[in-house]
Scaffold this active site. Structure first.
Site, PDB file in Angstrom:
ATOM      1  N   ASP A 181      -8.494  13.199 -11.519  1.00  0.00           N
ATOM      2  CA  ASP A 181      -9.557  14.100 -11.624  1.00  0.00           C
ATOM      3  C   ASP A 181      -9.591  15.088 -10.523  1.00  0.00           C
ATOM      4  O   ASP A 181      -9.735  14.729  -9.359  1.00  0.00           O
ATOM      5  CB  ASP A 181     -10.981  13.208 -11.398  1.00  0.00           C
ATOM      6  CG  ASP A 181     -12.197  13.760 -11.766  1.00  0.00           C
ATOM      7  OD1 ASP A 181     -12.101  15.228 -11.968  1.00  0.00           O
ATOM      8  OD2 ASP A 181     -13.230  13.220 -11.898  1.00  0.00           O
ATOM      9  N   GLY A 232     -10.933  21.259 -18.340  1.00  0.00           N
ATOM     10  CA  GLY A 232     -10.330  22.387 -19.216  1.00  0.00           C
ATOM     11  C   GLY A 232      -9.803  23.645 -18.728  1.00  0.00           C
ATOM     12  O   GLY A 232      -9.446  24.699 -19.201  1.00  0.00           O
ATOM     13  N   ASP A 264     -18.512  17.665 -17.780  1.00  0.00           N
ATOM     14  CA  ASP A 264     -18.800  16.180 -18.094  1.00  0.00           C
ATOM     15  C   ASP A 264     -19.893  16.031 -19.316  1.00  0.00           C
ATOM     16  O   ASP A 264     -20.827  16.803 -19.604  1.00  0.00           O
ATOM     17  CB  ASP A 264     -19.615  15.794 -17.153  1.00  0.00           C
ATOM     18  CG  ASP A 264     -18.774  15.631 -16.009  1.00  0.00           C
ATOM     19  OD1 ASP A 264     -17.657  15.986 -15.681  1.00  0.00           O
ATOM     20  OD2 ASP A 264     -19.056  14.711 -14.774  1.00  0.00           O
TER      21      ASP A 264
HETATM   22  C1  GAL Z   1     -16.319  13.611 -12.743  1.00  0.00           C
HETATM   23  C2  GAL Z   1     -15.404  13.201 -14.063  1.00  0.00           C
HETATM   24  C3  GAL Z   1     -16.329  12.037 -14.552  1.00  0.00           C
HETATM   25  C4  GAL Z   1     -16.414  10.794 -13.743  1.00  0.00           C
HETATM   26  C5  GAL Z   1     -16.748  11.357 -12.258  1.00  0.00           C
HETATM   27  C6  GAL Z   1     -16.603  10.261 -11.356  1.00  0.00           C
HETATM   28  O1  GAL Z   1     -15.606  14.683 -12.286  1.00  0.00           O
HETATM   29  O2  GAL Z   1     -15.697  14.220 -15.075  1.00  0.00           O
HETATM   30  O3  GAL Z   1     -15.703  11.640 -15.976  1.00  0.00           O
HETATM   31  O4  GAL Z   1     -14.861  10.529 -13.726  1.00  0.00           O
HETATM   32  O5  GAL Z   1     -16.190  12.308 -11.987  1.00  0.00           O
HETATM   33  O6  GAL Z   1     -16.959  10.630  -9.921  1.00  0.00           O
END
Ligand code: GAL
Length: 412
Positions: free
Chosen positions: A162, A212, A233
Site C-alpha cells: 500500500d 489507481g 477505499d
Molecule cells: C488504506 C487501504 C485500505 C487499508 C488501509 C490500512 O490505504 O486502502 O484498504 O489497507 O490503508 O491502513
C-alpha cells in the site's frame, strides 16, 4: 487515511485517473497475453477474506484464527475462499539487524501461518513501500528484500503493498514539482518489491494498492502485479459501492488470467447495506472479475449473508477461466445493463436498478438488441436459481438497489 491521501492529491495535483468517459458498447478486444510464472499465482481472481473492512486496526492473531475457522465451518472454503489476509497493524519494530518483528497482537506469525495452512488455507500480509504503513506502523522502505525473505520464511502467500507514506517520504521529497518523476519513483518501488518477492522463490500473490494512480492497469503486469486497486477505499454504503462500480467502466480490457482490476475488498454483510445492495455488490464484483475478498464479521455472519457470499453460480461468473471482465452496455434512466462473455460461449447479463426514485423505471424494458442478442434467450436467474426466458423489450420489475443476474448458456 482517506484524508491524508486526499490532501496529498490536491497538493500534488495528482489526479491521474484516466478512466474512460465513454462506455464501451461492445466487449472490448482483450490483450493477448502470455501467462508468466507470477501470473500463475492468480489465474482466476483471488478469493478469501481480509481483516481491514471489519476489524481495521484492532485485528489480532485470535481474530485471524477465528476467521480461518469460520471460513471452513461456514462452507466458504468449499465455495472457493482460500486467502486469509492480515491487513495493516500487525507490525512491530526492527531489531539491530533490521529484521522486522510483529507487535504484541501477533505473538508468533510463523505459528499463525502454520495454523492457517493446517486448515488448507493461505495467509496474506500487508506492507508499504514507504517508511510507515497507512496506519503509521513500520513498513518496508530500504528493507524490501529482508521483508520479502521474512514473509517467505513465515510461509506468507499474499502481499498487499500500500503506497501511503511513500508519497510524502519519497515522491514529494525527491521530486517535489515533477509529477512524471514521482510516478517513476512509485513504479520503481513496486518493481523493487516484485523482484524481492521473486527472489524468494515462493509463489506470493502480489496485490498493488495505490488507488489507481497513473493508470496502474497499464503498467501493473510489468511489475508482477496479480491485482491492483483501481479505486480509492470502499465504504459499506450504496454510494461508495455504486461509485466504485462505475469507475470500472473502460478497464475491462486490462483484466486477464494472472492480473486483475481490484475495485477494493467486499463490504458484503457490513454497515447498513440492504440485502438487495449486498446482492448488487456481490453480483457486480463477480461481473468485474474482481478479487472476492470478504471483509465481514465471519463468526457472526447472518445466514442470508452467507447465502450471498457462497452463491456458487455467481462465484462461477467471477472465476470464469476466460477472465473477461464485464462491460457496461447501456443505461436507461437509473437502470444499468452490463454483460460479460464467459467460457463455452455463454453470456452473463446484469440488470441493475440504481434507482433513487428520481426517475421511474418500473417496469424496465430490456433491449436485447443492444446486447447483440436476437429473439428469446433461455437463461438461469442466478439469485432465484430458476430458469428464465428473456424476450425483446420484456417488462422487468427490479426493486431499487437490486439486480437481475442471468446466465445465458447459448446466446443467440
Ligand atoms: C488504506 C487501504 C485500505 C487499508 C488501509 C490500512 O490505504 O486502502 O484498504 O489497507 O490503508 O491502513
Amino acid at each position: 487515511m482517506q484524508l491524508f491521501r486526499s490532501s496529498l492529491i490536491v497538493a500534488l495535483g495528482l489526479v491521474t485517473f484516466t478512466l474512460a468517459a465513454q462506455t464501451p458498447k461492445a466487449a472490448p478486444a482483450h490483450k493477448t497475453t502470455t501467462v508468466s510464472a507470477s501470473d500463475q499465482a492468480a489465474l482466476t481472481p483471488p478469493m478469501g477474506w481480509n481483516s481491514w473492512n471489519y476489524f481495521a486496526g484492532k485485528v489480532t492473531d485470535q481474530d485471524i484464527r477465528g476467521a480461518a475457522d469460520q471460513i471452513v465451518a461456514s462452507g466458504m472454503k468449499d465455495a472457493g475462499y482460500v486467502y486469509i489476509n492480515i491487513d495493516d497493524t500487525w507490525e512491530g519494530q526492527r531489531d539491530a539487524n533490521g529484521v522486522l518483528h510483529t507487535n504484541s497482537k501477533f505473538p508468533d506469525m510463523k505459528a499463525l501461518a502454520d495454523y492457517v495452512h493446517s486448515k488448507g488455507l493461505k495467509l496474506g500480509i500487508y506492507s508499504s513501500p514507504g517508511p510507515k504503513t497507512c496506519a503509521g506502523f513500520e513498513a518496508s522502505l530500504g528493507h524490501e528484500l529482508q521483508d520479502a525473505q521474512l514473509y517467505a520464511s513465515w510461509g506468507i502467500d499474499y502481499l498487499k503493498y500500500d503506497l501511503c507514506s511513500f508519497i510524502p517520504a519519497v515522491m514529494m521529497k525527491q521530486a517535489p514539482n515533477d509529477k512524471a518523476a514521482q510516478m517513476k519513483l512509485m513504479i520503481g518501488a513496486y518493481e523493487k518489491m516484485h523482484q524481492a518477492l521473486k527472489s524468494t522463490g515462493r509463489p506470493i500473490v502480489y496485490s498493488l494498492c495505490q488507488y489507481g494512480w497513473d493508470s496502474v492497469w497499464e503498467w501493473g503486469p510489468s511489475v508482477g502485479a496479480n491485482l491492483w486497486r483501481a479505486t480509492d477505499d470502499i465504504q459499506p454504503n450504496w454510494n461508495s459501492i455504486y461509485t466504485l462500480l462505475n469507475e470500472q467502466q473502460g478497464l475491462a480490457k486490462y483484466a486477464a488470467p494472472g492480473h486483475w482490476n481490484d475495485p477494493d475488498m467486499l463490504e458484503v454483510g457490513n454497515g447498513k447495506l440492504s440485502l438487495g445492495e449486498n446482492r448488487v455488490h456481490f453480483s457486480m464484483w463477480a461481473m468485474l472479475a474482481a478479487p472476492l475478498l470478504a471483509g465481514n464479521d465471519l463468526p457472526n455472519m447472518k445466514p442470508e449473508i452467507k447465502a450471498i457470499l457462497t452463491n456458487s453460480d455467481v462465484i462461477a461468473i467471477d472465476q470464469d477461466k476466460l477472465g473477461h471482465e464485464a462491460t457496461h452496455i447501456y443505461s436507461d434512466g437509473e437502470v444499468d445493463v452490463w454483460a460479460r462473455h464467459l467460457s463455452g460461449g455463454a453470456l452473463a447479463v446484469a440488470v441493475l436498478n440504481a434507482g433513487s426514485d428520481k426517475t421511474s423505471n418500473h417496469p424496465f424494458h430490456l433491449d436485447l438488441a443492444k446486447l447483440g442478442l436476437h429473439g428469446a434467450q433461455k437463461g438461469k436467474n442466478l439469485w432465484t436459481g430458476k430458469d428464465v426466458e428473456l424476450t425483446q423489450n420484456m417488462p422487468i420489475e427490479i426493486p431499487d438497489h437490486d439486480i437481475l443476474l442471468v446466465r445465458i448458456a447459448a446466446p443467440k
